[in-house]
Scaffold this motif. Sequence first.
Motif, PDB file in Angstrom:
ATOM      1  N   GLY A 141       0.794  -1.226   0.000  1.00  0.00           N
ATOM      2  CA  GLY A 141       0.000   0.000   0.000  1.00  0.00           C
ATOM      3  C   GLY A 141       0.824   1.272   0.000  1.00  0.00           C
ATOM      4  O   GLY A 141       0.316   2.344  -0.359  1.00  0.00           O
ATOM      5  N   LYS A 142       2.093   1.170   0.343  1.00  0.00           N
ATOM      6  CA  LYS A 142       2.973   2.340   0.402  1.00  0.00           C
ATOM      7  C   LYS A 142       3.850   2.487  -0.836  1.00  0.00           C
ATOM      8  O   LYS A 142       4.640   3.420  -0.926  1.00  0.00           O
ATOM      9  CB  LYS A 142       3.855   2.252   1.647  1.00  0.00           C
TER      10      LYS A 142
ATOM     11  N   ARG B  41      -0.506   2.893  -6.124  1.00  0.00           N
ATOM     12  CA  ARG B  41      -1.347   4.077  -6.324  1.00  0.00           C
ATOM     13  C   ARG B  41      -2.382   3.900  -7.423  1.00  0.00           C
ATOM     14  O   ARG B  41      -3.575   4.112  -7.195  1.00  0.00           O
ATOM     15  CB  ARG B  41      -0.470   5.301  -6.594  1.00  0.00           C
TER      16      ARG B  41
ATOM     17  N   ASP C 105      -7.566   5.263  -1.165  1.00  0.00           N
ATOM     18  CA  ASP C 105      -6.328   6.020  -0.985  1.00  0.00           C
ATOM     19  C   ASP C 105      -5.253   5.232  -0.261  1.00  0.00           C
ATOM     20  O   ASP C 105      -4.067   5.479  -0.448  1.00  0.00           O
ATOM     21  CB  ASP C 105      -6.592   7.311  -0.185  1.00  0.00           C
ATOM     22  N   SER C 106      -5.653   4.309   0.607  1.00  0.00           N
ATOM     23  CA  SER C 106      -4.676   3.630   1.447  1.00  0.00           C
ATOM     24  C   SER C 106      -5.202   2.283   1.928  1.00  0.00           C
ATOM     25  O   SER C 106      -6.368   1.941   1.720  1.00  0.00           O
ATOM     26  CB  SER C 106      -4.327   4.504   2.663  1.00  0.00           C
TER      27      SER C 106
END
Length: 278
Positions: free
Chosen positions: A238-239, A244, A253-254
């Motif tokens: 997710g990072k 994205r 978004d996350s």
Amino acid sequence: MFNRRRFLECSLTIAALGCQLPAFAAGKALRLGTLPVVSTRTAYEMYRPLLEFLERNLALPATQLETPPNFKTMYQRIQENGFDLLISPPHIARLAQKRLGWQPLVMFQPEHQAVLLVREDNGPTSIEALRGGTIAVLDNSALVAMIIMEALAQKGLLMSRDFKVIETRSYESSQIAVKQGVAQAMVFRSQGFIDPNVRDNFRVLFDAGVLPGYVMIAAPATSKAQVQKLRTQLLAFGKTEAARPFMEKLGYDSISGASEEAMRRLDPYLEATEARLK
């Protein structure tokens, strides 16, 4: 490598249903189940970054993307332990957790609004204008559909009595139904799955309230160590930059850890969910 043939077959043949592989472990292929909300081709492009990340970081020889045609089939596959990992609607994830021992890993953020979309140019201007009309819905078992139908009932509009519902194969099909006048409105989430250029052709007619994000769950046989490893890798994914566009297409978004407190919010929908999936 990514198993395209397995993906295109959607794992719905009798042979595939009868072939139960062991739970996720290093050195074995991982079967990732997806949401039946977009076409096979769209799903392949959407989930590829996640599949490649898991394959690389979990030292897997292959990842297999499996797309059931609807939510009932998805739940049948859950009951058969037909997935190792599944991206699930929240209410089905909670049902799988409570009834079958599936293990929540992560949730997608933020939460959404359950809405009815109509054509921007000449669509209905009030929910009363839906009387005698038709609403397109991806699946009557979807949480967003349950929330919308409950909210409309509270406004005095009952399905089958005051309006008809048609189930479509995907959100894209729902869009086409509204565009062509087959349906006057479509059930939708406030983000995701509609191309921005197409989204401009629609407007929100009715907002029915909050819709929790999707949940990724692991099969019951997954060990505590495997669960922790999967959760760690999913949060790490997710990072990344690759995550994205993936999350944007889903409308998020996350990614955050799935807490029991958050899952407990789905309990009021358990009985209705189970009844619709029989």
